[in-house]
Design an enzyme around this catalytic site. Structure first.
Site, PDB file in Angstrom:
ATOM      1  CG  HIS A 195      34.178 -50.613 -16.073  1.00  0.00           C
ATOM      2  ND1 HIS A 195      33.331 -51.123 -17.034  1.00  0.00           N
ATOM      3  CD2 HIS A 195      33.402 -50.370 -14.985  1.00  0.00           C
ATOM      4  CE1 HIS A 195      32.119 -51.189 -16.551  1.00  0.00           C
ATOM      5  NE2 HIS A 195      32.122 -50.732 -15.309  1.00  0.00           N
ATOM      6  CB  CYS A 209      32.336 -53.661 -14.007  1.00  0.00           C
ATOM      7  SG  CYS A 209      30.623 -53.207 -13.798  1.00  0.00           S
ATOM      8  CG  ASN A 253      28.622 -50.132 -16.358  1.00  0.00           C
ATOM      9  OD1 ASN A 253      29.169 -51.128 -16.855  1.00  0.00           O
ATOM     10  ND2 ASN A 253      28.647 -49.870 -15.065  1.00  0.00           N
TER      11      ASN A 253
HETATM   12  N1  ACO Z   1      17.767 -38.226 -13.541  1.00  0.00           N
HETATM   13  C1  ACO Z   1      17.607 -37.118 -12.792  1.00  0.00           C
HETATM   14  N2  ACO Z   1      17.935 -37.068 -11.494  1.00  0.00           N
HETATM   15  C2  ACO Z   1      18.456 -38.172 -10.947  1.00  0.00           C
HETATM   16  C3  ACO Z   1      18.652 -39.367 -11.665  1.00  0.00           C
HETATM   17  C4  ACO Z   1      18.287 -39.368 -13.028  1.00  0.00           C
HETATM   18  N3  ACO Z   1      18.432 -40.445 -13.817  1.00  0.00           N
HETATM   19  N4  ACO Z   1      19.204 -40.305 -10.864  1.00  0.00           N
HETATM   20  C5  ACO Z   1      19.348 -39.727  -9.654  1.00  0.00           C
HETATM   21  N5  ACO Z   1      18.893 -38.443  -9.693  1.00  0.00           N
HETATM   22  C6  ACO Z   1      18.862 -37.466  -8.611  1.00  0.00           C
HETATM   23  C7  ACO Z   1      18.872 -38.114  -7.251  1.00  0.00           C
HETATM   24  O1  ACO Z   1      17.567 -38.478  -6.850  1.00  0.00           O
HETATM   25  C8  ACO Z   1      19.464 -37.013  -6.401  1.00  0.00           C
HETATM   26  O2  ACO Z   1      18.455 -36.075  -6.110  1.00  0.00           O
HETATM   27  P1  ACO Z   1      18.364 -35.372  -4.659  1.00  0.00           P
HETATM   28  O3  ACO Z   1      19.649 -34.597  -4.517  1.00  0.00           O
HETATM   29  O4  ACO Z   1      17.135 -34.533  -4.769  1.00  0.00           O
HETATM   30  O5  ACO Z   1      18.248 -36.496  -3.668  1.00  0.00           O
HETATM   31  C9  ACO Z   1      20.463 -36.318  -7.327  1.00  0.00           C
HETATM   32  O6  ACO Z   1      20.065 -36.695  -8.661  1.00  0.00           O
HETATM   33  C10 ACO Z   1      21.905 -36.736  -7.090  1.00  0.00           C
HETATM   34  O7  ACO Z   1      21.980 -38.164  -7.000  1.00  0.00           O
HETATM   35  P2  ACO Z   1      23.352 -38.919  -6.764  1.00  0.00           P
HETATM   36  O8  ACO Z   1      23.087 -40.383  -6.635  1.00  0.00           O
HETATM   37  O9  ACO Z   1      24.109 -38.246  -5.651  1.00  0.00           O
HETATM   38  O10 ACO Z   1      24.104 -38.610  -8.146  1.00  0.00           O
HETATM   39  P3  ACO Z   1      25.590 -38.882  -8.541  1.00  0.00           P
HETATM   40  O11 ACO Z   1      26.234 -37.640  -8.958  1.00  0.00           O
HETATM   41  O12 ACO Z   1      26.308 -39.745  -7.539  1.00  0.00           O
HETATM   42  O13 ACO Z   1      25.409 -39.770  -9.884  1.00  0.00           O
HETATM   43  C11 ACO Z   1      25.617 -42.073 -10.545  1.00  0.00           C
HETATM   44  C12 ACO Z   1      24.786 -41.034  -9.818  1.00  0.00           C
HETATM   45  C13 ACO Z   1      25.696 -41.668 -11.982  1.00  0.00           C
HETATM   46  C14 ACO Z   1      24.957 -43.431 -10.405  1.00  0.00           C
HETATM   47  C15 ACO Z   1      27.055 -42.122  -9.948  1.00  0.00           C
HETATM   48  O14 ACO Z   1      26.957 -42.166  -8.541  1.00  0.00           O
HETATM   49  C16 ACO Z   1      27.879 -43.295 -10.424  1.00  0.00           C
HETATM   50  O15 ACO Z   1      28.253 -43.371 -11.580  1.00  0.00           O
HETATM   51  N6  ACO Z   1      28.284 -44.203  -9.505  1.00  0.00           N
HETATM   52  C17 ACO Z   1      29.248 -45.279  -9.796  1.00  0.00           C
HETATM   53  C18 ACO Z   1      28.672 -46.384 -10.606  1.00  0.00           C
HETATM   54  C19 ACO Z   1      29.697 -47.473 -10.760  1.00  0.00           C
HETATM   55  O16 ACO Z   1      30.872 -47.232 -10.999  1.00  0.00           O
HETATM   56  N7  ACO Z   1      29.300 -48.743 -10.613  1.00  0.00           N
HETATM   57  C20 ACO Z   1      30.257 -49.808 -10.665  1.00  0.00           C
HETATM   58  C21 ACO Z   1      30.053 -50.712 -11.757  1.00  0.00           C
HETATM   59  S1  ACO Z   1      28.410 -51.329 -11.922  1.00  0.00           S
HETATM   60  C22 ACO Z   1      28.480 -53.079 -11.831  1.00  0.00           C
HETATM   61  O17 ACO Z   1      29.410 -53.633 -11.338  1.00  0.00           O
HETATM   62  C23 ACO Z   1      27.326 -53.867 -12.402  1.00  0.00           C
END
Ligand code: ACO
Length: 326
Positions: A253, A113, A283
């Site tokens: 980003h 990214c 993204n």
């Molecule tokens: N729908 C419903 N529930 C979901 C989903 C979904 N799509 N995805 C995960 N959950 C659930 C999980 O299973 C978890 O359930 P549990 O508590 O029963 O175990 C709960 O939701 C919370 O999951 P988390 O992973 O803790 O959710 P979080 O608030 O962290 O959000 C996300 C996830 C959106 C992926 C976030 O962590 C994020 O944006 N991370 C950063 C991503 C990023 O910046 N990447 C860098 C660039 S990517 C690249 O370089 C290609």
């Protein structure tokens, strides 16, 4: 002193829209969860036969036209991507051929990214040193083809698209004021695509194990991203002796609205001075910053003389920022 100035931008996204409601039909998720946790409402996805260079070609053609340049005027093409058409030839060489940019050297870079801002760092450095004078820089991705559509933790995040910028050498006091790039390979496991390379060549086994798709430890990545970006934007402003209030626009980003809001808060910037289009595209990795930059220019959010700050964080891990005087 020479520096690179962005004289034109262009962007392109595929027509096909996939909404959160569409995803509700194929995985266990909801529009409410995706909107609240990420800010994404929909993303663009290519038709089966479109590849990264096709998107790059559209964005680059628009940027060239706006710059009033012919392809043969360009002396360097850099494409930032993690979804190259193929291992080689590079997507930049494929793009060079499609454009007919016969006088350009061409290569790809991979910084996930952060790729577009890494590219800005390289392009500006080569312009400052007098080696190149007209550079086409593109960030382009077809992430939909390396997304695991059975994994609800990642497939809701990504989209396809391309953004391009033309940099020209200038002696004016405008253009790229600074670039800052960093990496931490020890955290590479947080976001990766393990299959298809020399470590795990494509085989029946890698496909069965779904190794040919993006894997991400989202929650850990989120925490590192927030901490790192807060430090990065503060350092970028300090290195340019600028106060946050002197910035006209922050172009982050587009990975997660909560990461964007945390960075804006650190700068004390009202959200109106932050460019956000994650709701429309999700993204798009290396394409995210140049698509946002192009939309900001086309909608009049950037005026001559404005200071704008670009920042990104992604796989590698990598992170990068640039201060630009328009
Ligand atoms: N729908 C419903 N529930 C979901 C989903 C979904 N799509 N995805 C995960 N959950 C659930 C999980 O299973 C978890 O359930 P549990 O508590 O029963 O175990 C709960 O939701 C919370 O999951 P988390 O992973 O803790 O959710 P979080 O608030 O962290 O959000 C996300 C996830 C959106 C992926 C976030 O962590 C994020 O944006 N991370 C950063 C991503 C990023 O910046 N990447 C860098 C660039 S990517 C690249 O370089 C290609």
């Amino acid at each position: 002193m020479l520096r690179g100035r962005i004289v034109a931008t262009g962007s392109y996204v595929p027509e096909n829209v996939v909404t959160n409601h569409d995803l509700e039909k194929i995985i266990d998720t909801s529009d409410e969860w995706i909107t609240e946790r990420t800010g994404i409402k929909e993303r663009r996805v290519v038709n089966g036969d479109q590849a990264t260079s096709d998107l790059a070609f559209e964005a680059a053609s628009i940027a060239l036209k706006r710059a009033h340049l012919r392809p043969k005027d360009i002396d360097l093409i850099i494409v930032a991507t993690i979804t190259a058409d193929m291992a080689f030839p590079s997507t930049a060489c494929i793009l060079q051929d499609r454009l007919g940019a016969k006088n350009a050297a061409a290569f790809d870079i991979n910084a996930a990214c952060s790729g577009f801002i890494y590219g800005l760092h390289i392009a500006n450095g080569l312009i400052r040193s007098g080696i190149h004078t007209k550079v086409l820089l593109v960030g382009a991705e077809v992430l939909s083809k390396v997304t695991d559509w059975q994994d609800r933790t990642t497939c809701i995040l990504f989209g396809d698209g391309a953004g391009a910028a033309i940099l020209e050498a200038t002696k004016e006091k405008r253009g790229v004021c600074s670039t800052h790039i960093s990496s931490d390979g020890s955290l590479g496991d947080l976001i990766r695509l393990p299959g298809g390379g020399s470590r795990n060549p494509c085989s029946k086994e890698t496909i069965l194990k779904r190794l040919n798709y993006i894997k991400m430890k989202g929650n850990e990545t989120f925490k590192v991203a927030v901490r790192t970006l807060e430090e990065l934007v503060t350092r970028t402003l300090a290195d340019n002796s600028l106060e946050p209030s002197q910035l006209s626009l922050l172009i982050p980003h587009q990975a997660n609205i909560r990461i964007i809001q945390a960075t804006a808060k650190r700068l004390g910037m009202p959200i109106e001075k932050v460019f956000v289009n994650i709701d429309k595209y999700g993204n798009t990795s290396a394409a995210s910053v140049p698509i946002a930059l192009d939309e900001a220019v086309q909608t009049g959010r950037i005026q001559d003389g404005d200071y704008i700050l670009l920042e990104a964080f992604g796989g590698g891990l990598t992170w990068a920022s640039s201060l630009v005087r328009w």
